[in-house]
Design an enzyme around this catalytic site. Structure first.
Site, PDB file in Angstrom:
ATOM      1  N   SER A 187     -19.641 -38.826 -63.561  1.00 55.03           N
ATOM      2  CA  SER A 187     -19.608 -40.238 -63.904  1.00 55.03           C
ATOM      3  C   SER A 187     -18.306 -40.711 -64.521  1.00 55.03           C
ATOM      4  O   SER A 187     -18.304 -41.410 -65.541  1.00 55.03           O
ATOM      5  CB  SER A 187     -20.725 -40.526 -64.904  1.00 55.03           C
ATOM      6  OG  SER A 187     -21.651 -41.303 -64.310  1.00 55.03           O
ATOM      7  N   SER A 188     -17.203 -40.349 -63.897  1.00 56.05           N
ATOM      8  CA  SER A 188     -15.922 -40.878 -64.369  1.00 56.05           C
ATOM      9  C   SER A 188     -15.905 -42.389 -64.213  1.00 56.05           C
ATOM     10  O   SER A 188     -15.264 -43.098 -64.999  1.00 56.05           O
ATOM     11  CB  SER A 188     -14.762 -40.245 -63.597  1.00 56.05           C
ATOM     12  OG  SER A 188     -14.729 -40.680 -62.258  1.00 56.05           O
ATOM     13  N   ASP A 214     -26.118 -43.601 -64.946  1.00 58.81           N
ATOM     14  CA  ASP A 214     -24.782 -43.259 -65.433  1.00 58.81           C
ATOM     15  C   ASP A 214     -24.342 -44.175 -66.567  1.00 58.81           C
ATOM     16  O   ASP A 214     -23.849 -43.727 -67.597  1.00 58.81           O
ATOM     17  CB  ASP A 214     -23.739 -43.382 -64.309  1.00 58.81           C
ATOM     18  CG  ASP A 214     -24.011 -42.416 -63.177  1.00 58.81           C
ATOM     19  OD1 ASP A 214     -24.903 -41.562 -63.323  1.00 58.81           O
ATOM     20  OD2 ASP A 214     -23.326 -42.521 -62.139  1.00 58.81           O
ATOM     21  N   ASP A 254     -35.229 -40.886 -60.397  1.00 63.80           N
ATOM     22  CA  ASP A 254     -34.914 -42.263 -60.808  1.00 63.80           C
ATOM     23  C   ASP A 254     -35.479 -43.307 -59.848  1.00 63.80           C
ATOM     24  O   ASP A 254     -36.136 -44.250 -60.266  1.00 63.80           O
ATOM     25  CB  ASP A 254     -33.398 -42.462 -61.026  1.00 63.80           C
ATOM     26  CG  ASP A 254     -32.529 -42.086 -59.837  1.00 63.80           C
ATOM     27  OD1 ASP A 254     -33.048 -41.437 -58.891  1.00 63.80           O
ATOM     28  OD2 ASP A 254     -31.332 -42.429 -59.840  1.00 63.80           O
TER      29      ASP A 254
HETATM   30  P1  ADP Z   1     -17.725 -40.107 -60.307  1.00 65.19           P
HETATM   31  O1  ADP Z   1     -18.824 -39.169 -59.930  1.00 65.19           O
HETATM   32  O2  ADP Z   1     -16.586 -39.368 -60.955  1.00 65.19           O
HETATM   33  O3  ADP Z   1     -18.192 -41.274 -61.091  1.00 65.19           O
HETATM   34  P2  ADP Z   1     -17.120 -42.157 -58.413  1.00 65.19           P
HETATM   35  O4  ADP Z   1     -16.723 -42.114 -56.976  1.00 65.19           O
HETATM   36  O5  ADP Z   1     -18.323 -42.899 -58.796  1.00 65.19           O
HETATM   37  O6  ADP Z   1     -17.151 -40.644 -58.921  1.00 65.19           O
HETATM   38  O7  ADP Z   1     -15.910 -42.790 -59.239  1.00 65.19           O
HETATM   39  C1  ADP Z   1     -14.605 -42.267 -59.134  1.00 65.19           C
HETATM   40  C2  ADP Z   1     -13.598 -43.402 -59.058  1.00 65.19           C
HETATM   41  O8  ADP Z   1     -13.457 -44.021 -60.362  1.00 65.19           O
HETATM   42  C3  ADP Z   1     -12.210 -42.936 -58.706  1.00 65.19           C
HETATM   43  O9  ADP Z   1     -12.054 -42.832 -57.298  1.00 65.19           O
HETATM   44  C4  ADP Z   1     -11.338 -44.057 -59.296  1.00 65.19           C
HETATM   45  O10 ADP Z   1     -11.350 -45.190 -58.455  1.00 65.19           O
HETATM   46  C5  ADP Z   1     -12.103 -44.413 -60.555  1.00 65.19           C
HETATM   47  N1  ADP Z   1     -11.566 -43.647 -61.694  1.00 65.19           N
HETATM   48  C6  ADP Z   1     -12.194 -42.725 -62.437  1.00 65.19           C
HETATM   49  N2  ADP Z   1     -11.401 -42.228 -63.411  1.00 65.19           N
HETATM   50  C7  ADP Z   1     -10.197 -42.852 -63.266  1.00 65.19           C
HETATM   51  C8  ADP Z   1      -8.941 -42.774 -63.944  1.00 65.19           C
HETATM   52  N3  ADP Z   1      -8.761 -41.935 -64.963  1.00 65.19           N
HETATM   53  N4  ADP Z   1      -7.933 -43.587 -63.507  1.00 65.19           N
HETATM   54  C9  ADP Z   1      -8.123 -44.433 -62.465  1.00 65.19           C
HETATM   55  N5  ADP Z   1      -9.287 -44.528 -61.798  1.00 65.19           N
HETATM   56  C10 ADP Z   1     -10.301 -43.769 -62.173  1.00 65.19           C
HETATM   57 MG    MG Z   2     -19.622 -42.699 -60.406  1.00 65.77          MG
END
Ligand code: ADP
Ligand code: MG
Length: 403
Positions: free
Chosen positions: A141-142, A187, A47
């Site tokens: 990518s939560s 993402d 990327d």
């Molecule tokens: P990822 O690889 O999962 O995207 P990140 O560090 O970029 O990891 O993002 C994770 C953050 O997103 C968590 O620490 C939280 O702050 C937020 N997050 C994700 N899912 C939830 C949820 N279901 N409820 C509250 N916060 C969330």
């Molecule tokens: Mg993330």
């Protein structure tokens, strides 16, 4: 031994977020929006070299129930955390603003509203209640899932006419400038633009995208996603070092980015002539990874467009070997997971994501993924590694309204 991460049926998840909204606010939401987590099928560390990536959306997703409010407040509830925050539209505080409080989870959602306002859109107060089935911090990518669902909800509720790629950019701006996490567009683009049964081919220079058929169930296939749950140690420093190596090589080669290398052998010779010894050898390997990885993405696109999904397997294997030997971003848990998955019958496997831990994907015959995941868990136990988690996926839809 079975830490398979089961997922509730979609209808039950929607019902849970509706119920959660009612108990948080005492009324029904105006609607429910969904945006997916994602996994990158192929195209790693390409990327920032202006190259190619190919993510697809997971059925693991964030659901956001939302309603407009009469006042100018944004109230956000996470059913997963059992926590709620409230912010005024005139109280937005990007991470680098004077006196900004420490970042919390709700900043990902609140930041999207800030970013919409920054882009000149008229918004008002909102109640947002969310629940997500995307594992947090596994590289799936939560964060983009909760952002993109929030942007989709706000666009519909405030009747904002914003194209999908611009919605993705707003979500990324929220994460970069409000939360303070420097991430690329991959993402959010995946979470917003992906469609069911397809992967998203994206040119990271032009930001052009193309839906590439990836109807794995029709081909009797599925993908195992296995989270090695390895802590990403030293990842920031290593990531910066890889980026610096790519910049240095581009400069040596007189190209804007490694994506512009057309003659690989010539480029490797030029790098070797420009930098001597071990340092030169290392730089050669870095360049070889990026250039061959871009080629592999294009090959995957071409094969998938011909419906030859089984032929993707050797390219996944080659991508892993390139990350392990040339770019040196794998770790022992990840390598063991890939090797064991292959021995247990996966057609092809690779680490996915930035590296130094995180998830592995394996292309498997349909119905085989969970058993292959269990084999990896056994190998982890024998090697005294921690317990992984796993689930199987097929390409799902990106952000949309579900109610
Ligand atoms: P990822 O690889 O999962 O995207 P990140 O560090 O970029 O990891 O993002 C994770 C953050 O997103 C968590 O620490 C939280 O702050 C937020 N997050 C994700 N899912 C939830 C949820 N279901 N409820 C509250 N916060 C969330
Ligand atoms: Mg993330």
């Amino acid at each position: 031994m079975s830490p398979v991460v089961a997922e509730q049926p979609h209808e039950e998840r929607v019902k849970a977020v509706l119920d959660g909204f009612r108990s948080a606010t005492g009324r029904d939401p105006d609607g429910v929006w969904e945006a997916a987590g994602r996994v990158n099928l192929i195209g790693e560390h390409t990327d920032y070299n202006d190259g190619f990536v190919m993510p697809f959306a997971l059925t693991r997703s964030a659901l956001v129930a939302a309603s407009r409010r009469q006042d100018d407040r944004v109230q956000v509830t996470s059913l997963d955390l059992g926590e709620r925050t409230s912010t005024g539209l005139d109280e937005f505080s990007p991470f680098d603003s004077p006196g900004a409080p420490a970042r919390v989870w709700s900043d990902y959602l609140v930041g999207c509203l800030w970013a919409l306002q920054e882009a000149g859109h008229q918004i008002g107060g909102l109640d947002l209640v969310m629940a997500s089935s995307v594992p947090v911090g596994a590289g799936l990518s939560s964060s983009a899932a909760i952002e993109c669902a929030t942007v989709a909800a706000a666009c519909d509720l405030f009747e904002l006419d914003i194209s999908p790629i611009d919605r993705a950019k707003i979500a990324r701006h929220a994460e970069n400038a409000y939360v303070g996490a420097p991430t690329g567009l991959l993402d959010q683009a995946a979470s917003t633009l992906c469609t069911e049964g397809h992967a998203l081919f994206m040119d990271c220079r032009s930001l052009e995208t193309r839906q590439v058929p990836l109807d794995l169930p029709a081909a009797g296939l599925e993908i195992l996603v296995l989270d090695t749950r390895t802590p990403h140690s030293h990842v920031d420093g290593e990531y910066a070092a890889r980026r610096a190596a790519c910049d240095r090589a581009s400069e040596l080669l007189g190209v804007e980015a490694l994506r512009d290398v057309t003659d690989l052998e010539g480029a490797l010779a030029a790098v070797g002539a420009g930098v001597s010894g071990q340092e030169g050898e290392e730089l050669i390997r870095r360049v070889r990874h990026v250039v061959t990885e871009d080629e592999r993405v294009l090959q995957v696109v071409s094969l998938a467009e011909q419906g030859r999904f089984r032929d993707l397997a050797p390219l996944l294997d080659a991508s892993h070997a390139s990350m392990r030997d040339d770019f040196e971003i794998t770790v022992p848990t990840v390598d063991l997971a890939v090797e064991t998955a292959r021995q247990a019958g996966a057609l092809g496997a690779r680490m996915t994501g930035g590296g130094f831990g995180g998830c592995v994907i394996a292309l498997c015959e349909a119905g085989e993924g969970e058993r292959i995941g269990a084999s990896v868990a056994e190998a982890f136990a024998e090697a005294s590694f921690g317990e992984p988690t796993w689930f199987t996926v097929v390409p799902a839809a990106g952000a949309r309204r579900v109610r």
